[in-house]
Design a protein around this motif. Structure first.
Motif, mmCIF file in Angstrom:
data_model
loop_
_atom_site.group_PDB
_atom_site.id
_atom_site.type_symbol
_atom_site.label_atom_id
_atom_site.label_comp_id
_atom_site.label_asym_id
_atom_site.label_seq_id
_atom_site.Cartn_x
_atom_site.Cartn_y
_atom_site.Cartn_z
ATOM 1 N N ASP A 23 -3.419 0.025 0.489
ATOM 2 C CA ASP A 23 -2.153 0.771 0.594
ATOM 3 C C ASP A 23 -2.330 2.277 0.716
ATOM 4 O OD1 ASP A 23 -2.165 2.005 -2.022
ATOM 5 O OD2 ASP A 23 -0.871 0.471 -2.864
ATOM 6 N N ASP A 24 -3.527 2.830 0.453
ATOM 7 C CA ASP A 24 -3.696 4.284 0.536
ATOM 8 C C ASP A 24 -3.474 4.807 1.959
ATOM 9 O OD1 ASP A 24 -4.238 4.605 -2.146
ATOM 10 O OD2 ASP A 24 -6.415 4.641 -1.904
ATOM 11 N N LEU A 50 -12.140 0.673 0.686
ATOM 12 C CA LEU A 50 -13.360 0.571 -0.102
ATOM 13 C C LEU A 50 -13.220 -0.289 -1.350
ATOM 14 C CD1 LEU A 50 -13.633 3.255 1.665
ATOM 15 C CD2 LEU A 50 -15.474 3.806 0.098
ATOM 16 N N SER A 51 -12.004 -0.465 -1.847
ATOM 17 C CA SER A 51 -11.787 -1.323 -3.009
ATOM 18 C C SER A 51 -10.657 -2.294 -2.694
ATOM 19 C CB SER A 51 -11.438 -0.489 -4.249
ATOM 20 O OG SER A 51 -11.203 -1.321 -5.368
ATOM 21 N N ALA A 52 -11.023 -3.504 -2.294
ATOM 22 C CA ALA A 52 -10.025 -4.513 -1.906
ATOM 23 C C ALA A 52 -10.551 -5.887 -2.288
ATOM 24 C CB ALA A 52 -9.728 -4.439 -0.411
ATOM 25 N N ALA A 53 -10.200 -6.336 -3.480
ATOM 26 C CA ALA A 53 -10.653 -7.639 -3.968
ATOM 27 C C ALA A 53 -9.449 -8.502 -4.326
ATOM 28 C CB ALA A 53 -11.556 -7.465 -5.191
ATOM 29 N N THR A 58 -6.192 -9.508 0.611
ATOM 30 C CA THR A 58 -5.219 -10.144 1.493
ATOM 31 C C THR A 58 -4.145 -9.155 1.923
ATOM 32 O OG1 THR A 58 -5.583 -12.279 0.419
ATOM 33 C CG2 THR A 58 -3.564 -12.032 1.700
ATOM 34 N N GLU A 59 -3.650 -8.379 0.957
ATOM 35 C CA GLU A 59 -2.635 -7.374 1.267
ATOM 36 C C GLU A 59 -3.160 -6.359 2.277
ATOM 37 O OE1 GLU A 59 -0.033 -7.197 -2.891
ATOM 38 O OE2 GLU A 59 -1.674 -5.774 -2.567
ATOM 39 N N HIS A 173 4.248 -5.843 2.292
ATOM 40 C CA HIS A 173 2.849 -6.264 2.218
ATOM 41 C C HIS A 173 2.157 -5.960 0.894
ATOM 42 C CE1 HIS A 173 2.521 -7.725 6.316
ATOM 43 N NE2 HIS A 173 3.220 -6.676 6.701
ATOM 44 N N PHE A 174 2.740 -5.078 0.084
ATOM 45 C CA PHE A 174 2.070 -4.722 -1.169
ATOM 46 C C PHE A 174 2.918 -5.118 -2.368
ATOM 47 C CE2 PHE A 174 0.224 -1.872 2.017
ATOM 48 C CZ PHE A 174 -1.101 -2.234 1.881
ATOM 49 N N THR A 175 3.162 -6.410 -2.460
ATOM 50 C CA THR A 175 3.981 -6.932 -3.563
ATOM 51 C C THR A 175 3.318 -6.710 -4.916
ATOM 52 O OG1 THR A 175 2.990 -9.128 -3.247
ATOM 53 C CG2 THR A 175 5.060 -8.671 -2.101
#
Length: 217
Positions: A23-24, A50-53, A58-59, A173-175
């Motif tokens: 989301d950044d 860089l940080s998406a786990a 998925t988002e 997309h960022f629930t």
């Protein structure tokens, strides 16, 4: 205020997007990207989070495809560096960032603001400048409770349609972020209106960036 376009309608523009977290990029530069596409710029984008786990991965993936509908998404990298601890992982982060130089040379890089209060954001910004020394870099801003908004010197102006599209995509997309008291349409709209006022945007809204170095030709 005179516009300095990086590309004109029908022209191609290669963009490297860097975000510490899912989301950044969308919060900081989603309007700019959507407006480029709406104006007929042919975007070729490398999108790196860089940080998406877990659910954040998925988002991030679904949002990138949604924001870049109509663009060429040349590369989508979703890394798993530990959230909140980027400074402690800097050596590994640096090696990861260096590998990005093996790809196409971007016309412009979008990254975090150097003076952002979040330690992960600052680490990404510092490593962006350390790695890409001969590129145009636009530093975007992220609103948060820290109250760390700076004094930007560059603006991407757009109208209501682009802003509404950006906000809709963020909320869709960022629930996982909806519980945060600042992650809502009013925050995004209010900041965009403030930045639009600062640059006298004909469309009333804008995103703001810091441009520290550029060639004038």
């Amino acid at each position: 205020m005179k516009a300095l376009p990086l590309a004109r309608p029908g022209e191609a523009l290669s963009v490297l997007c860097l975000g510490a977290h899912a989301d950044d990029i969308e919060i900081g530069a989603g309007g700019l990207l959507l407006n480029w596409l709406a104006n007929g710029i042919r975007l070729d984008v490398r999108w790196c989070v860089l940080s998406a786990a877990g659910i954040r991965s998925t988002e991030a993936e679904q949002s990138a495809h949604a924001f870049l509908s109509g663009a060429v998404l040349a590369d989508l990298k979703l890394a798993r560096f530990e959230d909140g601890l980027f400074p402690q992982q800097e050596a590994t982060l640096k090696r990861w960032m260096e590998e990005l130089k093996d790809g196409p040379v971007p016309d412009v890089i979008l990254t975090h603001r150097r003076d952002d209060a979040h330690q992960d954001h600052r680490a990404v910004s510092r490593l962006t400048w350390n790695t890409f020394r001969d590129h145009m870099i636009l530093e975007y801003e992220i609103p948060k409770w820290d109250g760390d908004l700076g004094r930007p010197n560059s603006y991407a102006a757009f109208g209501e349609e682009i802003l509404a599209r950006k906000i809709d995509l963020l909320l869709t997309h960022f629930t996982s972020q909806r519980a945060k008291d600042w992650f809502d349409a009013e925050t995004f709209r209010g900041l965009a209106r403030l930045r639009g006022m600062e640059c006298r945007s004909p469309g009333r809204y804008a995103e703001a960036f810091t441009l520290r170095k550029a060639w004038i030709g």
